[in-house]
Write a protein that holds these residues in place. Structure first.
Motif, PDB file in Angstrom:
ATOM      1  N   GLU A 187       0.798  -1.364  -0.109  1.00 40.55           N
ATOM      2  CA  GLU A 187       0.037  -0.118  -0.043  1.00 40.55           C
ATOM      3  C   GLU A 187       1.057   1.219  -0.093  1.00 40.55           C
ATOM      4  OE1 GLU A 187      -3.164   2.124   3.294  1.00 40.55           O
ATOM      5  OE2 GLU A 187      -3.550  -0.206   2.707  1.00 40.55           O
ATOM      6  N   THR A 188       1.896   1.070   0.806  1.00 35.93           N
ATOM      7  CA  THR A 188       2.920   2.311   0.806  1.00 35.93           C
ATOM      8  C   THR A 188       3.483   2.613  -0.474  1.00 35.93           C
ATOM      9  OG1 THR A 188       3.193   2.103   3.095  1.00 35.93           O
ATOM     10  CG2 THR A 188       5.059   3.069   1.920  1.00 35.93           C
ATOM     11  N   TRP A 189       4.238   1.467  -1.036  1.00 30.80           N
ATOM     12  CA  TRP A 189       4.806   1.484  -2.458  1.00 30.80           C
ATOM     13  C   TRP A 189       3.791   2.104  -3.463  1.00 30.80           C
ATOM     14  CZ3 TRP A 189       8.843   2.130  -4.754  1.00 30.80           C
ATOM     15  CH2 TRP A 189       9.069   1.826  -6.383  1.00 30.80           C
ATOM     16  N   GLU A 190       2.496   1.710  -3.594  1.00 30.49           N
ATOM     17  CA  GLU A 190       1.544   2.008  -4.357  1.00 30.49           C
ATOM     18  C   GLU A 190       1.235   3.715  -4.349  1.00 30.49           C
ATOM     19  OE1 GLU A 190      -3.184   1.529  -5.685  1.00 30.49           O
ATOM     20  OE2 GLU A 190      -2.415   0.528  -3.972  1.00 30.49           O
ATOM     21  N   ALA A 191       1.102   4.039  -3.107  1.00 33.14           N
ATOM     22  CA  ALA A 191       1.143   5.630  -2.898  1.00 33.14           C
ATOM     23  C   ALA A 191       2.228   6.208  -3.420  1.00 33.14           C
ATOM     24  CB  ALA A 191       0.841   5.872  -1.405  1.00 33.14           C
ATOM     25  N   VAL A 192       3.513   5.768  -2.950  1.00 38.69           N
ATOM     26  CA  VAL A 192       4.809   6.470  -3.411  1.00 38.69           C
ATOM     27  C   VAL A 192       5.004   6.709  -4.985  1.00 38.69           C
ATOM     28  CG1 VAL A 192       7.448   5.962  -3.674  1.00 38.69           C
ATOM     29  CG2 VAL A 192       6.131   5.956  -1.609  1.00 38.69           C
ATOM     30  N   THR A 193       4.765   5.515  -5.614  1.00 42.62           N
ATOM     31  CA  THR A 193       4.691   5.410  -7.196  1.00 42.62           C
ATOM     32  C   THR A 193       3.760   6.417  -7.696  1.00 42.62           C
ATOM     33  OG1 THR A 193       3.627   3.501  -7.223  1.00 42.62           O
ATOM     34  CG2 THR A 193       5.869   3.000  -7.125  1.00 42.62           C
ATOM     35  N   ALA A 194       2.708   6.621  -7.021  1.00 44.68           N
ATOM     36  CA  ALA A 194       1.487   7.525  -7.492  1.00 44.68           C
ATOM     37  C   ALA A 194       1.869   8.769  -7.174  1.00 44.68           C
ATOM     38  CB  ALA A 194       0.111   7.018  -6.886  1.00 44.68           C
ATOM     39  N   GLY A 195       2.946   9.232  -6.404  1.00 45.11           N
ATOM     40  CA  GLY A 195       3.298  10.625  -6.247  1.00 45.11           C
ATOM     41  C   GLY A 195       2.558  11.380  -5.161  1.00 45.11           C
ATOM     42  N   ARG A 196       1.812  10.479  -4.216  1.00 45.39           N
ATOM     43  CA  ARG A 196       0.938  10.899  -3.266  1.00 45.39           C
ATOM     44  C   ARG A 196       1.732  11.334  -1.924  1.00 45.39           C
ATOM     45  NH1 ARG A 196      -2.679   6.698  -4.819  1.00 45.39           N
ATOM     46  NH2 ARG A 196      -2.232   5.632  -2.897  1.00 45.39           N
ATOM     47  N   SER A 197       1.122  12.585  -1.250  1.00 40.06           N
ATOM     48  CA  SER A 197       1.943  12.992  -0.055  1.00 40.06           C
ATOM     49  C   SER A 197       1.183  12.196   1.026  1.00 40.06           C
ATOM     50  CB  SER A 197       1.923  14.370  -0.281  1.00 40.06           C
ATOM     51  OG  SER A 197       2.434  14.927   1.192  1.00 40.06           O
ATOM     52  N   GLY A 198       1.975  12.201   2.094  1.00 45.73           N
ATOM     53  CA  GLY A 198       1.339  11.521   3.349  1.00 45.73           C
ATOM     54  C   GLY A 198       1.357  12.603   4.346  1.00 45.73           C
ATOM     55  N   ILE A 199       1.723  13.953   3.978  1.00 48.03           N
ATOM     56  CA  ILE A 199       1.832  14.947   5.049  1.00 48.03           C
ATOM     57  C   ILE A 199       0.429  15.637   5.286  1.00 48.03           C
ATOM     58  CG2 ILE A 199       3.402  16.973   5.670  1.00 48.03           C
ATOM     59  CD1 ILE A 199       4.846  14.469   5.381  1.00 48.03           C
ATOM     60  N   ARG A 200       0.210  15.946   6.480  1.00 46.28           N
ATOM     61  CA  ARG A 200      -1.204  16.405   6.957  1.00 46.28           C
ATOM     62  C   ARG A 200      -1.066  17.575   8.039  1.00 46.28           C
ATOM     63  NH1 ARG A 200      -1.699  13.559   3.084  1.00 46.28           N
ATOM     64  NH2 ARG A 200      -3.072  11.694   2.967  1.00 46.28           N
ATOM     65  N   ALA A 201      -2.015  17.954   8.325  1.00 45.37           N
ATOM     66  CA  ALA A 201      -2.036  19.245   9.406  1.00 45.37           C
ATOM     67  C   ALA A 201      -2.510  18.252  10.591  1.00 45.37           C
ATOM     68  CB  ALA A 201      -3.529  20.186   9.070  1.00 45.37           C
TER      69      ALA A 201
END
Length: 419
Positions: free
Chosen positions: A27-41
């Protein structure tokens, strides 16, 4: 020349992760290759902080995977590490509750962390100050230590090899991988589970690091844009929580039990800057030596490197000195090889960073895809291929992963596709 050809090859047989991008390695790899950010308020309790963003974990999903006692006794950093470790051994075909086809006397667990499980220590101090000595948890001394994850899982699984903590600031995870490789290579262990875990997104740790002026402070209203390695608009790194785990085995062990593996950990270099408590050496001398040592240890020429997962923190000092070091070690090839910083998406997971980034190298080799550096809108170093914005198809057979940390710590590992 590789001087270890007659010793044990070290292969990767299992991956696990709990990150701001997902609960699970894939799940983490899929998000990374999609270029998604995990940074939030961050929550309201950070309203008076100068930095109000970070990489948070979906703790509701974490709680659903843990038992009641684990939720109550273990710090969040340890909970993340335990889940990542369990995923890695499960992915390697080792099933809890069933006999393992590995000698448990030769199964080692290394727990890597930079800050350590500080949450439980903070709680203990508050309890002591407000309610007195009898209110302090008797488990603080056990589960408040760097080795909390390794000792917990050793008891759970009955592993009787060494279990211990590894701490080298932001290089902790990579040092754990390198030392684990050496244990197997030289015949002291058949398997080493390396777990990097961290939860420094706490009010005390955030305040301390922000007061050091190391954290990004100019994107509180746009968290997803805050981590921007190698970009002129960067203002510091983004603190993140999470964990990652990699199960290393001797090739003989993996083959004997029929385990799948696609990557080999072949090289490790570790040095100290001996320069400054927080700033890297301006010419990246320690980083140069760590990378050069790792390549020499692997018997790999500089121009054979197909991908570099940079430490790439998004701080001015690190980004400049790291690229200068890469330029020195790789020469002309430094301007051709794809280099990306996945911290642009995960933020900086401190002691877990080196493990999760080595995991990305394994997945990149497996899938023929290198992850991007997002937020690279105004590159300060246009001569380098920093894989801006989007993942790219690349045939990766050799990858280099760097980790550098406060205190002058430098560590690099080389991973190669299994032949």
């Amino acid at each position: 020349m590789n001087t270890h050809r007659n010793e044990h090859r070290v292969v990767v047989t299992g991956l696990g992760a709990v990150t701001p991008l997902g609960v699970g390695a894939e799940e983490t790899w899929e998000a990374v290759t999609a270029g998604r950010s995990g940074i939030r308020a961050l929550p309201d309790e950070y309203a008076d902080h100068t930095v109000r963003i970070g990489g948070l974990i979906d703790d509701a999903r974490v709680d659903a995977l843990l038992g009641h006692t684990e939720r109550r006794r273990l710090s969040r950093s340890s909970q993340y590490g335990v889940l990542a470790g369990r995923e890695a051994v499960s992915a390697a075909g080792l099933k809890p509750g069933e006999p393992w086809p590995i000698d448990l006397d030769r199964f080692v667990i290394l727990s890597a962390s930079g800050y350590g499980p500080t949450e439980i220590l903070h709680e203990g101090t508050r309890a002591l100050d407000t309610r007195g000595p009898r209110a302090v948890s008797p488990y603080l001394s056990i589960f408040g230590a760097t080795d909390a994850v390794s000792s917990y899982l050793s008891v759970e699984w009955g592993t009787r090899g060494a279990n211990q903590g590894v701490s080298a600031a932001c290089a902790s995870g990579t040092v754990g991988l390198g030392e684990g490789m050496r244990l197997i290579r030289h015949g002291y262990a058949d398997a080493v589970l390396v777990i990097g875990s961290e939860d420094a997104v706490t009010p005390q740790d955030m305040a301390s690091t922000a007061n050091m002026r190391a954290l990004a402070s100019t994107f509180n209203d746009q968290p997803h844009r805050a981590s921007r390695p190698f970009d002129r608009g960067r203002s510091g790194f983004v603190m993140s929580a999470g964990a990652a785990a990699i199960l290393l085995e001797s090739e003989e062990s993996a083959r004997t039990r029929g385990a799948d593996y696609s990557a080999v950990l072949t090289g490790y270099g570790v040095t100290s800057d001996a320069h400054h408590a927080t700033a890297p050496h301006p010419e990246g001398l320690g980083a140069r030596r760590a990378m050069a040592q790792a390549l020499a240890d692997a018997g790999v020429e500089a121009d054979a490197v197909d991908y570099i997962n940079a430490h790439g923190t998004s701080t001015r000092y690190n980004d400049e000195s790291e690229l200068a070091a890469i330029d020195h070690v790789l020469g002309e090839h430094a301007r051709r090889v794809p280099i990306s910083s996945t911290k642009s998406m995960t933020g900086h997971m401190i002691g877990a960073a080196g493990v999760v980034e080595a995991m990305f190298c394994v997945q990149a080799m497996r899938d023929g895809t290198v992850p991007p550096t997002i937020n690279l809108d105004d590159p300060e170093f246009p001569g380098f291929d920093l894989v801006p914005h989007h993942a790219r198809a690349v045939d990766v057979s050799t990858a280099l992963s760097n980790s550098f940390g406060f205190g002058g710590h430098n560590a690099s590992v080389v991973l190669e596709r299994a032949a």
